[in-house]
Scaffold this active site. Structure first.
Site, mmCIF file in Angstrom:
data_model
loop_
_atom_site.group_PDB
_atom_site.id
_atom_site.type_symbol
_atom_site.label_atom_id
_atom_site.label_comp_id
_atom_site.label_asym_id
_atom_site.label_seq_id
_atom_site.Cartn_x
_atom_site.Cartn_y
_atom_site.Cartn_z
ATOM 1 N N THR A 177 0.825 -1.201 0.000
ATOM 2 C CA THR A 177 0.000 0.000 0.000
ATOM 3 C C THR A 177 0.868 1.263 0.000
ATOM 4 O O THR A 177 2.013 1.236 0.452
ATOM 5 C CB THR A 177 -0.895 -0.005 1.263
ATOM 6 O OG1 THR A 177 -1.430 1.292 1.478
ATOM 7 C CG2 THR A 177 -0.101 -0.367 2.520
ATOM 8 N N ASP A 178 0.285 2.362 -0.464
ATOM 9 C CA ASP A 178 0.997 3.651 -0.394
ATOM 10 C C ASP A 178 1.031 4.193 1.036
ATOM 11 O O ASP A 178 1.763 5.140 1.331
ATOM 12 C CB ASP A 178 0.366 4.679 -1.346
ATOM 13 C CG ASP A 178 -1.096 5.004 -1.039
ATOM 14 O OD1 ASP A 178 -1.683 4.359 -0.139
ATOM 15 O OD2 ASP A 178 -1.659 5.893 -1.709
ATOM 16 N N GLU A 179 0.247 3.562 1.936
ATOM 17 C CA GLU A 179 0.198 4.072 3.315
ATOM 18 C C GLU A 179 1.525 3.899 4.041
ATOM 19 O O GLU A 179 1.777 4.544 5.055
ATOM 20 C CB GLU A 179 -0.947 3.402 4.094
ATOM 21 C CG GLU A 179 -2.293 3.640 3.419
ATOM 22 C CD GLU A 179 -3.495 3.235 4.241
ATOM 23 O OE1 GLU A 179 -3.404 3.221 5.470
ATOM 24 O OE2 GLU A 179 -4.539 2.932 3.620
ATOM 25 N N TYR A 237 -1.590 -0.713 10.983
ATOM 26 C CA TYR A 237 -1.726 -1.381 9.678
ATOM 27 C C TYR A 237 -0.553 -1.037 8.766
ATOM 28 O O TYR A 237 0.125 -1.927 8.237
ATOM 29 C CB TYR A 237 -3.054 -0.975 9.019
ATOM 30 C CG TYR A 237 -3.104 -1.265 7.531
ATOM 31 C CD1 TYR A 237 -3.133 -2.578 7.062
ATOM 32 C CD2 TYR A 237 -3.109 -0.227 6.589
ATOM 33 C CE1 TYR A 237 -3.157 -2.853 5.690
ATOM 34 C CE2 TYR A 237 -3.141 -0.493 5.227
ATOM 35 C CZ TYR A 237 -3.167 -1.804 4.777
ATOM 36 O OH TYR A 237 -3.196 -2.073 3.431
ATOM 37 N N LYS A 293 2.500 -3.364 7.184
ATOM 38 C CA LYS A 293 2.749 -3.508 5.741
ATOM 39 C C LYS A 293 4.172 -3.052 5.407
ATOM 40 O O LYS A 293 4.855 -3.668 4.585
ATOM 41 C CB LYS A 293 1.721 -2.705 4.931
ATOM 42 C CG LYS A 293 0.295 -3.215 4.980
ATOM 43 C CD LYS A 293 0.125 -4.612 4.436
ATOM 44 C CE LYS A 293 0.383 -4.699 2.945
ATOM 45 N NZ LYS A 293 0.104 -6.068 2.419
#
Ligand code: NAD
Length: 355
Positions: free
Chosen positions: A138-140, A163, A167
């Site tokens: 993810t870009d998060e 989260y 990741k």
């Protein structure tokens, strides 16, 4: 024909994006798919209607933390590639219960890497040359942007939620297994997805379902947080291309160049619902209510997707306007899909306030 005679493990294939990948691979390629999924609350085998009685599709219930089972499955199916989408994926849940996120996203990715490496080492030179391990992220992991700028493949990691931290950890493991052990890995970091078969806890399906029944539509904080939305089928196509033609050891950012504030997304859904499923009482926008913000809520995400566009010729095909209309229509037409989830006990209540 693409992937003819090849076998691909899709972990998390019963989830939102994993199922889109399975549907895409079955419809557009000749690959044999083995869907490995633990079947958590977020999974739904009905998400792959074209898998039913398709001889190129197999489902195996499997936890990616279960190394002995993974070893057995690698030796039974002898895959040519692994696409790792198994994860705990909801930020709000990660705030209340980070343990599951560390377990699946970190330990599970570690177990999968170890078993993939053990299997890879037993392959002959030709098989090794073709083997790929694609990790979907993810870009998060890059944290939050200010008002300008974009995340590139060189952006520093700065995860802010349990989260995104889990990741980010898994991305680092995948990188290390390439650099240290030579496992042929690829990593993708994608922006927020939306589309059919999205579990009702996420912003877009939550708003559609609540809006359909005329309930309050919660918007976190001031509603000005920005996400860069990508239609899930565009993501599935991008992942397939990266698996097929991506350069080993590389990372690819994937995004739709569709930045929207959360408030604008909710308002767009309200207007579409008023048009497609009219109510006689008030316009849906009147149901919007601003609620306490998510702790550590990242302000803005935006992806610079020029590397995947330039190297692999991928671009998002759907604009946000066409994708969101298609999604709203899908939830109106497929009420049996999400009503079964509600009937199955999904409570649809606010979580993740860290209290
Ligand atoms: P999802 O929650 O809809 O699906 C996750 C799937 O993984 C479920 O089917 C679940 O049963 C399965 N799973 C969970 N733990 C498992 C385990 N231990 N072993 C095997 N299977 C397990 O998630 P999603 O939205 O489809 O996301 C898929 C991947 O894409 C995740 O890695 C996520 O981080 C990433 N991603 C998601 C988005 C997004 O907007 N949803 C954006 C970028 C990247």
């Amino acid at each position: 024909m693409r992937f003819k005679g090849m076998t691909i493990f899709v972990t998390g294939g019963a989830g939102f994006i994993g199922s889109a990948v399975c549907r895409h691979l079955l419809a557009e390629t000749q690959a044999n798919i083995v869907n490995l999924d633990k079947l958590t609350y977020a999974a739904n085998l009905d998400n792959i209607p074209n898998g039913v009685s398709n001889s190129r599709y197999v489902f195996k219930r499997a936890d990616i933390c279960n190394a002995p089972l993974l070893r057995q499955l690698f030796s039974e199916f002898r895959p040519d590639a692994v696409m790792n989408l198994a994860a705990e994926s909801h930020v709000d849940r990660s705030i209340d219960g980070p343990g599951e996120f560390m377990q699946t996203n970190v330990v599970g990715t570690f177990s999968l890497l170890q078993e993939a490496l053990r299997y890879y080492r037993g392959l002959n030179d030709t098989q090794r040359a073709g083997f790929r391990f694609l990790h979907v992220s993810t870009d998060e992991v890059f944290g939050s942007l200010g008002e300008s700028g974009y995340f590139s493949e060189n952006s520093p990691y700065a995860p802010n939620s349990p989260y995104s931290a889990s990741k980010a950890s898994s991305d680092h493991l995948v990188r290390a297994w390439h650099e240290t052990y030579g496992l042929p890995t690829l990593i993708t970091n994608c922006s927020n997805n939306y589309g059919p078969y999205h579990f009702p806890e996420k912003l877009i399906p939550h708003t559609i379902i609540k809006g359909l029944s005329g309930e309050e539509l919660p918007v976190y904080g001031d509603g000005q947080n920005i996400r860069d939305w990508l239609f899930v089928e565009d993501h599935a196509k991008a992942l397939t291309l990266v698996l097929e033609r991506g350069r080993v050891g590389q990372t690819y950012n994937i995004g739709g160049r569709n930045e929207r504030t959360n408030l604008r997304v909710v308002e767009t859904i309200c207007d579409l619902l008023d048009e497609l499923a009219p109510r006689t009482i008030t316009p849906r926008r009147d149901l919007i209510s601003f609620v306490v913000d998510r702790p550590g809520h990242d302000r803005r995400y935006a992806i610079d997707a020029s590397k995947i566009e330039r190297e692999l010729g991928w671009t998002a095909e759907r604009s946000f306007e066409s994708g969101i209309e298609r999604t709203v229509r899908w939830y109106i037409d497929q009420q049996h899909w999400w009503k079964a989830i509600l009937a199955g006990g999904y409570a649809s209540i606010r979580v993740g306030l860290s209290q």
